[in-house]
Write a protein that holds these residues in place. Structure first.
Motif, mmCIF file in Angstrom:
data_model
loop_
_atom_site.group_PDB
_atom_site.id
_atom_site.type_symbol
_atom_site.label_atom_id
_atom_site.label_comp_id
_atom_site.label_asym_id
_atom_site.label_seq_id
_atom_site.Cartn_x
_atom_site.Cartn_y
_atom_site.Cartn_z
ATOM 1 N N TYR A 162 10.859 -3.736 -8.872
ATOM 2 C CA TYR A 162 11.103 -5.160 -9.133
ATOM 3 C C TYR A 162 12.170 -5.378 -10.189
ATOM 4 N N LYS A 174 3.959 5.964 -5.062
ATOM 5 C CA LYS A 174 4.579 6.052 -6.379
ATOM 6 C C LYS A 174 3.660 5.581 -7.512
ATOM 7 N N GLY A 175 2.445 5.118 -7.159
ATOM 8 C CA GLY A 175 1.555 4.616 -8.201
ATOM 9 C C GLY A 175 2.150 3.378 -8.850
ATOM 10 N N TRP A 176 1.909 3.259 -10.165
ATOM 11 C CA TRP A 176 2.395 2.051 -10.843
ATOM 12 C C TRP A 176 3.908 2.024 -10.931
ATOM 13 N N ARG A 177 4.533 3.181 -10.707
ATOM 14 C CA ARG A 177 5.997 3.195 -10.746
ATOM 15 C C ARG A 177 6.603 2.347 -9.635
ATOM 16 N N TYR A 178 5.740 1.974 -8.663
ATOM 17 C CA TYR A 178 6.228 1.118 -7.586
ATOM 18 C C TYR A 178 6.872 -0.137 -8.153
ATOM 19 N N PHE A 179 6.310 -0.645 -9.272
ATOM 20 C CA PHE A 179 6.799 -1.922 -9.797
ATOM 21 C C PHE A 179 8.151 -1.800 -10.496
ATOM 22 N N GLU A 180 8.606 -0.552 -10.679
ATOM 23 C CA GLU A 180 9.982 -0.396 -11.153
ATOM 24 C C GLU A 180 10.961 -1.024 -10.170
ATOM 25 N N TYR A 226 0.831 -1.195 0.000
ATOM 26 C CA TYR A 226 0.000 0.000 0.000
ATOM 27 C C TYR A 226 0.871 1.251 0.000
ATOM 28 N N LEU A 245 2.441 1.642 -3.506
ATOM 29 C CA LEU A 245 1.476 2.003 -4.552
ATOM 30 C C LEU A 245 0.906 3.398 -4.314
ATOM 31 N N SER A 246 0.638 3.745 -3.055
ATOM 32 C CA SER A 246 0.018 5.053 -2.818
ATOM 33 C C SER A 246 1.041 6.175 -2.991
#
Lengths: 153, 241
Positions: free
Chosen positions: B158, B150-156, B144, B147-148
Motif C-alpha cells: 500500500y 507475505k504475512g503483514w508485509r503484504y501491507f507494504e 488471502y 497475507l498468506s
C-alpha cells in the motif's frame, strides 16, 4: 436485508441485491473444489506426467547424441592416426627397398669392376707373355738367319 | 409515439423482473440458480465424460480438456507467476469456466421459450448478485493470497513505491470488485437486451450478427474476468524490492 432498488419498483429491479449473492458465492466456492478434484488435478497429473516424459526423453536423446558425436570424433581421430601410421610404414618400406637396391647395385658394380680388372690384368700378362715369346722367336729367327748367312759365306 | 411503444415493448422483455424463491425470510432470484444449475450440470457432465478414461495419448474430449487446462495454466502462470500459480489455478480456472459457460449458455440456449410465472431465464452473469459474488470472491482471494504469502508485509504494497500511494491503493480495493462486477454484469445484460430488442423489432436475419458479436463479447468477458482476477492475485503475491 441488503436491497436497494434503482428502478422505482418496491420489488425486483436490475440492482436487486439479496441472498442470491452469498449463496452464489458459496456455490462458486463449492464449484472450485468440485472442479479441482474432477478436472484440474486429474488433467494436470496426466499433462505434467507427459511433459516430464517428453522432457526426459529429450534429455536422454541429447545425451545419446553427444555420446555419438564423441564416438564419431574418436573414430575420426583413430582413422587419422591409422592413416599417418600407414603412410609412415609405406615410406619406411620404400626407403628400405631403395637402400637394398642401392646396396645390391653397388655390390654388383664392385664385382663387375673387380672381374673386369682381373680380366684386364690377365690380358695384359698374356700380351706381355706373347710379346716376349714373339720377340724371343724373332731373336731366334734373326740368329738363325744370321747363322745361315754366315755359313753360306 | 414510437418511443413510447418501444418502452412498453421493452418492458415486455421483463427487465429487472425476477422469479422469487422464498426460504424462511430470505429471498432468492430463482431464475439465476435454475440456469446456473443447468449450465454447471452440463459442464460437470462434460468434464466427467472427458476425464473418465484418461490416457497418455489423449483422444477426443480429453484433448479438448487438456487444451483448456493448458490455456488456464498459461493464463494463471503469466499473471500470477511461476511460484504460486499452482495454488490459484483451480480458482482462476473455475472463474473462467463459470463465467464462460454462463455467458455462452445464456446467449446460445433459447431460454425465452421456457415460460416462467415471473421473470425469465437467462445468463446467470446478467444478474448483479452473481457478478458481485464473483468479484467479492476475487477480492477475498487476493487479500488471502497476499497475507498468506507475505504475512503483514503484504501491507507494504500500500505504501509502495511511496506513502503518497496509500489513499489510491485503498481506493483500489473498492474499485477492483466494483469494476469487475459491473463490467461483467453490464456487458452481458446489454448483450441480452440488444439481442432481445432486435429480435422483437426485426425477428429475421438482422439479430444474427449481433448474436455473433454477443458470443464474442461473452468469451472476451470471461477471459477478462479471469485474467484480471489472476492479475490482482499476482499483484498481491509479487515481491517488490
Amino acid at each position: 436485508m441488503l436491497a436497494f432498488n434503482f428502478f422505482g419498483a418496491t420489488e425486483g429491479g436490475l440492482f436487486d441485491i439479496n441472498a442470491t449473492l452469498p449463496l452464489m458465492a458459496i456455490q462458486v466456492v463449492a464449484l472450485t473444489y468440485i472442479l479441482n478434484s474432477l478436472f484440474f488435478k486429474p488433467v494436470g497429473n496426466v499433462v505434467e506426467k507427459r511433459e516430464k516424459f517428453v522432457s526426459n526423453n529429450i534429455i536422454e536423446a541429447k545425451n545419446k547424441l553427444s555420446e555419438v558425436k564423441k564416438l564419431e570424433a574418436d573414430l575420426l581421430m583413430q582413422l587419422q592416426s591409422a592413416r599417418t601410421e600407414a603412410q609412415r610404414i609405406v615410406s619406411e618400406a620404400e626407403n628400405e627397398s631403395d637402400k637394398l637396391y642401392k646396396e645390391a647395385l653397388e655390390l654388383a658394380n664392385n664385382e663387375a669392376n673387380a672381374s673386369k680388372e682381373k680380366a684386364r690384368l690377365a690380358i695384359e700378362s698374356q700380351t706381355t707373355a706373347a710379346r716376349d715369346q714373339l720377340s724371343k722367336q724373332a731373336d731366334d729367327l734373326s740368329e738363325l738367319i744370321v747363322n745361315r748367312l754366315i755359313l753360306e759365306k | 409515439m414510437f418511443f413510447n411503444s418501444l418502452l412498453t415493448n421493452f418492458a415486455a422483455l421483463e427487465v429487472g423482473q425476477h422469479l422469487y424463491w422464498q426460504i424462511g425470510n430470505i429471498r432468492l432470484h430463482g431464475q439465476v440458480f435454475l440456469t446456473s444449475w443447468i449450465l454447471l450440470g452440463a459442464l460437470l457432465v462434460f468434464i466427467s465424460l472427458g476425464t473418465k478414461k484418461m490416457e497418455n495419448d489423449p483422444k477426443g474430449l480429453q484433448n479438448l480438456l487438456e487444451f483448456l487446462w493448458d490455456y488456464i495454466r498459461d493464463l494463471a502462470r503469466t499473471q500470477i507467476g511461476e511460484k504460486v500459480y499452482r495454488d490459484w489455478m483451480p480458482f482462476i480456472g473455475t472463474l473462467f469456466l463459470f463465467v464462460f459457460v454462463s455467458n455462452w449458455g445464456g446467449a446460445l440456449i433459447p431460454w425465452r421459450l421456457i415460460k416462467l410465472p415471473s421473470g425469465e431465464l437467462g445468463a446467470p452473469t446478467a444478474d448483479i448478485n452473481t457478478t458481485i459474488a464473483l468479484a467479492l470472491l476475487v477480492s477475498l482471494s487476493y487479500f488471502y493470497a497476499g497475507l498468506s504469502n507475505k504475512g503483514w508485509r503484504y501491507f507494504e504494497y500500500y505504501v509502495h513505491p511511496t506513502p503518497i500511494m496509500l489513499p489510491f491503493k485503498i481506493l483500489e480495493d473498492f474499485t477492483k470488485p466494483l469494476s469487475l462486477s459491473f463490467r461483467l454484469f453490464g456487458n452481458i445484460l446489454a448483450d441480452e437486451l440488444v439481442v432481445g430488442v432486435l429480435v422483437f423489432l426485426v425477428p429475421l436475419i438482422l439479430p444474427i450478427p449481433v448474436m455473433f458479436l454477443g458470443l464474442f463479447t461473452s468469451a472476451i468477458q470471461a477471459l477478462i474476468f479471469a485474467t484480471l482476477a489472476a492479475y490482482y492475485i499476482g499483484e498481491a503475491v509479487e515481491e517488490h524490492h
